[in-house]
Scaffold this active site. Structure first.
Site, PDB file in Angstrom:
ATOM      1  N   ARG A  81      51.718  35.077 -49.287  1.00  0.00           N
ATOM      2  CA  ARG A  81      50.229  34.549 -49.146  1.00  0.00           C
ATOM      3  C   ARG A  81      49.965  33.910 -47.560  1.00  0.00           C
ATOM      4  NH1 ARG A  81      46.210  31.581 -53.217  1.00  0.00           N
ATOM      5  NH2 ARG A  81      44.379  32.146 -52.005  1.00  0.00           N
ATOM      6  N   HIS A 116      32.629  31.688 -38.571  1.00  0.00           N
ATOM      7  CA  HIS A 116      34.262  31.853 -38.925  1.00  0.00           C
ATOM      8  C   HIS A 116      34.600  32.904 -38.401  1.00  0.00           C
ATOM      9  CE1 HIS A 116      37.907  31.097 -41.116  1.00  0.00           C
ATOM     10  NE2 HIS A 116      37.791  32.400 -41.768  1.00  0.00           N
ATOM     11  N   HIS A 164      41.120  28.742 -36.389  1.00  0.00           N
ATOM     12  CA  HIS A 164      40.817  27.438 -36.921  1.00  0.00           C
ATOM     13  C   HIS A 164      40.379  26.628 -35.663  1.00  0.00           C
ATOM     14  CE1 HIS A 164      41.925  27.768 -41.559  1.00  0.00           C
ATOM     15  NE2 HIS A 164      40.614  28.668 -40.973  1.00  0.00           N
ATOM     16  N   LYS A 188      44.169  41.223 -51.429  1.00  0.00           N
ATOM     17  CA  LYS A 188      44.102  39.939 -51.615  1.00  0.00           C
ATOM     18  C   LYS A 188      44.604  39.456 -52.890  1.00  0.00           C
ATOM     19  CE  LYS A 188      42.258  35.192 -50.521  1.00  0.00           C
ATOM     20  NZ  LYS A 188      41.165  34.636 -49.813  1.00  0.00           N
ATOM     21  N   HIS A 232      44.212  32.933 -38.142  1.00  0.00           N
ATOM     22  CA  HIS A 232      43.619  31.701 -38.603  1.00  0.00           C
ATOM     23  C   HIS A 232      44.009  30.487 -37.738  1.00  0.00           C
ATOM     24  CE1 HIS A 232      41.570  34.594 -41.375  1.00  0.00           C
ATOM     25  NE2 HIS A 232      40.945  33.490 -41.876  1.00  0.00           N
ATOM     26  N   ASN A 286      47.000  34.479 -43.556  1.00  0.00           N
ATOM     27  CA  ASN A 286      46.229  33.599 -42.401  1.00  0.00           C
ATOM     28  C   ASN A 286      46.479  34.209 -40.959  1.00  0.00           C
ATOM     29  OD1 ASN A 286      45.809  30.986 -43.924  1.00  0.00           O
ATOM     30  ND2 ASN A 286      47.894  30.926 -44.079  1.00  0.00           N
ATOM     31  N   GLU A 333      50.596  29.753 -51.827  1.00  0.00           N
ATOM     32  CA  GLU A 333      50.957  29.848 -50.388  1.00  0.00           C
ATOM     33  C   GLU A 333      52.342  29.489 -49.904  1.00  0.00           C
ATOM     34  OE1 GLU A 333      47.346  30.263 -47.487  1.00  0.00           O
ATOM     35  OE2 GLU A 333      48.258  28.494 -46.906  1.00  0.00           O
ATOM     36  N   GLU A 353      37.010  39.514 -41.361  1.00  0.00           N
ATOM     37  CA  GLU A 353      38.268  39.159 -42.386  1.00  0.00           C
ATOM     38  C   GLU A 353      38.549  40.752 -42.773  1.00  0.00           C
ATOM     39  OE1 GLU A 353      39.877  36.755 -43.327  1.00  0.00           O
ATOM     40  OE2 GLU A 353      38.705  34.954 -42.620  1.00  0.00           O
ATOM     41  N   LYS A 377      41.757  29.368 -53.531  1.00  0.00           N
ATOM     42  CA  LYS A 377      41.564  28.222 -52.673  1.00  0.00           C
ATOM     43  C   LYS A 377      40.461  27.629 -52.626  1.00  0.00           C
ATOM     44  CE  LYS A 377      44.277  28.966 -48.769  1.00  0.00           C
ATOM     45  NZ  LYS A 377      44.684  29.539 -47.555  1.00  0.00           N
ATOM     46  N   ARG A 388      38.724  15.788 -64.076  1.00  0.00           N
ATOM     47  CA  ARG A 388      39.696  16.181 -64.008  1.00  0.00           C
ATOM     48  C   ARG A 388      39.719  17.770 -64.140  1.00  0.00           C
ATOM     49  NH1 ARG A 388      41.415  11.161 -66.772  1.00  0.00           N
ATOM     50  NH2 ARG A 388      42.501  10.029 -65.055  1.00  0.00           N
TER      51      ARG A 388
END
Length: 345
Positions: free
Chosen positions: A229, A250, A240, A215, A236, A233, A225, A173, A131, A109
């Site tokens: 935030r 990527h 993606h 960031k 992206h 993206n 997000e 990026e 993330k 956990r």
């Protein structure tokens, strides 16, 4: 020189040390049992500098960023007799950091973890912000959590072992950060393209620091997000989708995704053609692809599986101008029409 940036959120506090070195890792580790997660390439280059600890080694590439790999690592942790006192250190690029953060978040956990980020793409983006996720059925990061690493070390000296295509992947990026938030960095990058590609220490340190600062500021404002935030993206959503069809890198996929997003922004009369052309020239100068030669129907299908979708639409990041982004929820019909007009039939 070391610059440190801080993120303090609901999922913990994180310190990002740009310019720190793997050789100094002992100064950042807590007084707890340690386990290292890395990949075969990083182990081959840097195992001599690892702190004394058991090492769990995984493969490389998006194909191993799966729940199967997570299960393998969890089994290894249990075989080592780890309990909630363990600290997990990921040493590697974005894939290692993503997997490490995910594993640490679900093992018993949740246990503490940190990163030594070894790729340019990871140092400017993937390792920062909390993330952590893995792919499901080739769809990017469909299983994941928000959880902040205790620390991130961005060691620019480790970038020298990267192949040239990985430098370009990371620069994509960096371009993204400049386009959504920092026109000065955009101009700086345009003037220093060759030095950036050659990993000039002063240039790279400046670029990494600026991206981490951007960031960290955005994540501090919107950790999970739900608002600002989402601007991170940019490029992206379509990127993606492209990466699912062409997993060659990527950054390459995001480069094409940014070209598409810039054109979409132009179609919506938010970005002028001069700025769109400027983006394309910069990406090409950094050795990144800008073509959209992918089947429209396959791109459309992949976009509709994007994790940012909500109901009959999704959140898409547009540029209002260079250095200024906005997020808008659009209907699938609108993005389908754009895809059909801009990708091959």
């Amino acid at each position: 020189m070391i610059k440190t940036y801080h993120i303090s959120g609901q999922q913990g506090a994180s310190a990002i040390h740009v310019g720190a070195h793997l050789s100094d890792i002992a100064a950042y580790l807590p007084d707890q049992p340690l386990v290292i997660i890395t990949d075969h390439n990083i182990k081959a280059h840097y195992a001599h500098a690892f702190p004394e600890a058991p090492v769990i080694c995984i493969g490389t590439g998006e194909k191993i960023k799966t729940l199967t790999t997570v299960a393998f690592i969890l089994d290894q942790l249990m075989e080592l007799g780890c309990d909630r006192s363990v600290f997990i250190l990921g040493i590697g690029g974005g894939i290692v950091c993503d997997i490490t953060g995910f594993v640490a978040s679900v093992f018993m956990r949740g246990v503490a973890f940190g990163f030594v980020s070894t790729s340019l793409l990871s140092q400017v983006d993937a390792s920062v912000g909390g993330k952590n996720g893995v792919n499901v059925s080739d769809y990017k990061n469909m299983a994941g959590v928000f959880n902040q690493p205790r620390f991130v070390i961005c060691d620019p000296a480790m970038l020298t072992t990267l192949p040239a295509p990985e430098i370009s992947n990371g620069l994509a990026e960096i371009v993204k950060h400049a386009l959504i938030a920092d026109t000065d960095m955009l101009t700086f990058l345009e003037k220093n393209q060759k030095k950036a590609l050659a990993l000039d220490p002063e240039i790279i340190f400046h670029l990494i620091s600026r991206c981490v600062a951007i960031k960290a500021r955005v994540v501090q404002e919107d950790e999970k997000e739900s608002g600002a935030r989402r601007k991170l993206n940019f490029g992206h959503t379509l990127g993606h989708a492209i990466e699912k069809l062409d997993p060659s890198g990527h950054g390459k996929a995001v480069s094409r995704g940014m070209v598409a997003a810039a054109r979409f922004s132009y179609d919506k009369k938010q970005l002028c053609v001069r700025d769109t052309d400027r983006i394309i020239r910069l990406l090409q100068g950094l050795g990144l692809p800008t073509d959209l030669n992918y089947a429209a129907d396959k791109i459309d299908s992949a976009v509709k599986q994007d994790k940012k979708k909500q109901g009959d639409g999704l959140f898409f990041v547009f540029l209002e101008a260079l250095g200024s982004a906005r997020v808008e929820k659009i209907h699938f019909n609108e993005i389908t029409a754009f895809i059909q007009e801009n990708f091959v039939s």
